[in-house]
Design a protein around this motif. Structure first.
Motif, PDB file in Angstrom:
ATOM      1  N   HIS A   7      50.301  43.764 -10.727  1.00 51.77           N
ATOM      2  CA  HIS A   7      50.511  42.315 -10.559  1.00 51.77           C
ATOM      3  C   HIS A   7      51.716  42.123  -9.637  1.00 51.77           C
ATOM      4  N   LEU A   8      51.491  41.518  -8.491  1.00 55.32           N
ATOM      5  CA  LEU A   8      52.570  41.332  -7.529  1.00 55.32           C
ATOM      6  C   LEU A   8      52.737  39.851  -7.226  1.00 55.32           C
ATOM      7  N   GLY A   9      53.960  39.471  -6.882  1.00 55.16           N
ATOM      8  CA  GLY A   9      54.170  38.106  -6.398  1.00 55.16           C
ATOM      9  C   GLY A   9      53.584  38.000  -4.997  1.00 55.16           C
ATOM     10  N   LEU A  10      53.530  36.768  -4.481  1.00 59.31           N
ATOM     11  CA  LEU A  10      52.860  36.562  -3.180  1.00 59.31           C
ATOM     12  C   LEU A  10      53.601  37.289  -2.071  1.00 59.31           C
ATOM     13  N   PHE A  11      54.929  37.292  -2.120  1.00 64.65           N
ATOM     14  CA  PHE A  11      55.659  37.953  -1.030  1.00 64.65           C
ATOM     15  C   PHE A  11      55.402  39.450  -1.062  1.00 64.65           C
ATOM     16  N   GLU A  12      55.375  40.011  -2.289  1.00 65.72           N
ATOM     17  CA  GLU A  12      55.102  41.458  -2.390  1.00 65.72           C
ATOM     18  C   GLU A  12      53.683  41.751  -1.909  1.00 65.72           C
ATOM     19  N   ARG A  13      52.758  40.846  -2.176  1.00 62.36           N
ATOM     20  CA  ARG A  13      51.374  41.065  -1.698  1.00 62.36           C
ATOM     21  C   ARG A  13      51.359  41.057  -0.177  1.00 62.36           C
ATOM     22  N   LYS A  14      52.139  40.149   0.406  1.00 59.72           N
ATOM     23  CA  LYS A  14      52.190  40.122   1.879  1.00 59.72           C
ATOM     24  C   LYS A  14      52.720  41.467   2.394  1.00 59.72           C
TER      25      LYS A  14
END
Lengths: 196, 405
Positions: A148-155
């Motif tokens: 589970h990653l935050g949006l910035f980490e997903r980017k």
């Protein structure tokens, strides 16, 4: 043990290898273009360090690359591209979920690279069938559930996936070149790195 | 002097999603006469240095019973950023006591610990949130002990940092402008090239839908269209969502809308035995919501589909027989159809014919007083006869030559 190379098998392998090398070259240039688009559309810094966000992404750098047999190269390549297929499919799904229709161009570019990765995986399976090994079944290669990653980490993770995929395209071309020269079960003397 | 007991805080509850603190305390009213005025001073403190953020005075009337009082406060920064503290004191206007009166002592502080006190609390907050254009936003970076923040950027810009604690610093973005489709990245660059970040989506609350209009082309589906007004700048899971609620039947339909289209469309089923529809188009996104309404009598909003399978026949020199099909169920209305007749260079003529509407039916008309041995082009369009709303599109053209006289 791999069957002794009949002339037709050797010809077929060289043909598959040269087509695979061209596929890898095209894939690499498309991934590089996609990387530029991705960095720009996601508002990222192209030089951003992504080390922390790329858990589970296959690493292209290989230790004792020159000692690998042809079969090992193919198996490692196949495992990597199956993982990239899952990673890119997940990126595409997240991209649609986060942006909907707003960035269809990026979605199309991602989908195009995903198609090439799928095609390249199929190509590697063909090469493995040629050596009567046959590719490993898909389930074993299934990628772990996405963390589970935050949006910035997903980017950042997406950036890491595309960077590593570009590296893999280079490595795959070298592996296939090696395979074309020396056959499936022998390892080979090191050869200078060449771009595909 | 008369000094009341120190008030007792019962609970201090954080709502991290709204950065709101809820304070509950007992007014201890049972020990006082009914109807006395009570004043409560509430102080909010923050950061490692417990700096005072604000102080408010809350008023209540005592009722000779112990009442639990409740008060909310919304922080200008995410509660995760650093610890927040609250203390309270009271002043009771005991009218029977003629001597001097004073405030009670402050209560012990109640604390809501920030993430900067938790071992694995690092992160950038708020996480992936949505704010309105023009907002002032505080974004903080909580990191591990010993790490240093080199800089914090909002989009392409480096922002000055506000120290909150040894493990937390923040930036303050004023009057935030609309973000790109993928949001604005807020990046916290730490020592040894590590980085953490969040994405801020800055957009608009939905505009009131304009030109809401509803019609039916077949008495099966009502098609409502509208213009969305100013784009919200929010996409995907944060996009503006629409739903169509019909007050008379109580039926609600959520609309699948492509946010890139200028015009929006939503379908609602025609309900048996219901002619009048009282629509409310509800619009919402994470920043706000609005609505538009429209009352329509469906028989007055008929826009038939294009007539199909037009055929022209006849073995006469001056008359022809036309047949066409309209996809739809028009049994509840009369139809008005217009036939356009043209031939060669002569002027086009229009012939109107009305007929009872039917279900998924073929319609016919007879045209007389044509010229013999003449090549004609015919096409047809239809509308509601009694309450005209809109013509259908023209059918395809059909040619026919009358027989010689």
């Amino acid at each position: 043990m791999a069957a002794a190379d009949s002339p037709s098998a050797a010809f077929q392998r060289r043909d598959l290898c040269s087509r695979g090398i061209r596929l890898a070259g095209k894939m690499r240039s498309d991934v590089i273009d996609l990387l530029d688009t991705y960095v720009e559309r996601q508002g990222l810094d192209a030089s951003a360090s992504v080390a922390a966000a790329v858990e589970g992404v296959p690493v292209a750098a290989a230790e004792r690359w020159d000692e690998q047999t042809g079969t090992q190269r193919l198996l490692e390549n196949l495992a990597a591209y199956r993982a990239f297929r899952a990673l890119l499919a997940q990126m595409l799904e997240e991209q649609r979920e986060q942006l909907g229709e707003a960035d269809a161009a990026l979605g199309r570019a991602l989908a195009a690279v995903l198609l090439q990765v799928s095609a390249f995986s199929y190509h590697l399976e063909e090469l493995l069938r040629l050596e009567s090994h046959g590719p490993p079944s898909e389930e074993r290669a299934a990628s772990p559930p996405p963390p589970h990653l935050g949006l910035f980490e997903r980017k950042l993770r997406g950036l890491g996936v595309l960077r590593e995929l570009a590296q893999w395209a280079v490595r795959s071309a070298r592996d296939l070149r090696q395979l074309a020269k020396s056959g499936p079960s022998s390892s080979s003397a090191p050869s200078p790195p060449e771009s595909p | 002097a008369f000094v009341p007991h120190t008030p007792r805080i019962l609970s201090l509850t954080p709502d991290f999603s709204t950065s709101t603190l809820n304070l509950k305390w007992s007014d201890n009213g049972s020990v006082f006469a009914y109807g006395l005025d009570a004043f409560w001073q509430i102080q909010i403190l923050r950061k490692e240095a417990m700096e005072k953020v604000t102080q408010v005075t809350y008023y209540s009337k005592l009722t000779h019973e112990d009442i639990i009082l409740s008060w909310n406060w919304t922080s200008d920064m995410p509660l995760e950023c650093t610890s927040h503290y609250v203390k309270i004191r009271c002043y009771i206007n005991v009218t029977q006591f003629i001597g001097p009166k004073d405030w009670s002592d402050w209560s012990p502080v109640a604390e809501v610990p920030g993430k900067d006190t938790e071992p694995n609390g690092s992160g950038v907050f708020p996480q992936d949130t949505v704010v309105a254009v023009g907002s002032d936003v505080t974004i903080c970076c909580v990191h591990e002990e010993g790490q240093q923040i080199q800089r914090m950027t909002y989009g392409p810009e480096i922002y000055p940092m506000i120290h909150l604690s040894r493990r937390s610093s923040a930036i303050r973005v004023l009057n935030a402008s609309a973000s790109d489709t993928s949001g604005t990245n807020v990046v916290c660059i730490l020592s040894e090239d590590e980085m953490d970040g969040t994405v801020l989506f800055v957009g608009y609350a939905p505009d009131i839908p304009q030109d809401l209009s509803c019609e039916t082309s077949n008495f099966l589906i009502i098609k409502c269209t509208w213009k969305p007004g100013r784009p919200s700048g929010l996409y995907g899971t944060r996009r503006t969502k629409y739903s169509l609620f019909e007050r008379i039947s109580g039926k609600n339909v959520s609309c699948e809308v492509n946010e890139m289209n200028r015009e929006r469309v939503c379908g609602f089923p025609v309900l048996t035995d219901q002619k009048t529809y009282d629509f409310i188009l509800g619009v919402s996104n994470p920043i706000g919501q609005t609505q538009s309404s429209l009352l329509v009598n469906l028989t007055q909003r008929v826009h038939p589909k294009t007539p199909e399978k037009l055929t022209v026949s006849g073995n006469s020199s001056t008359s022809v027989h036309l047949r066409w099909f309209i996809n739809g169920s028009f049994a509840e209305i009369r139809l008005l159809c217009q036939i356009e007749i043209s031939s060669g260079h002569s002027e086009r003529k229009l012939h109107n014919v009305s007929m009872a509407g039917r279900k998924f039916s073929t319609y016919t008309a007879q045209l007389n007083t044509l010229h013999p041995y003449t090549k004609y082009q015919f096409r047809v369009r239809c509308s509601a006869a009694d309450h005209f709303w809109r013509w259908s599109d023209w059918s395809r053209i059909e040619e026919h030559t009358t027989l010689e006289a």
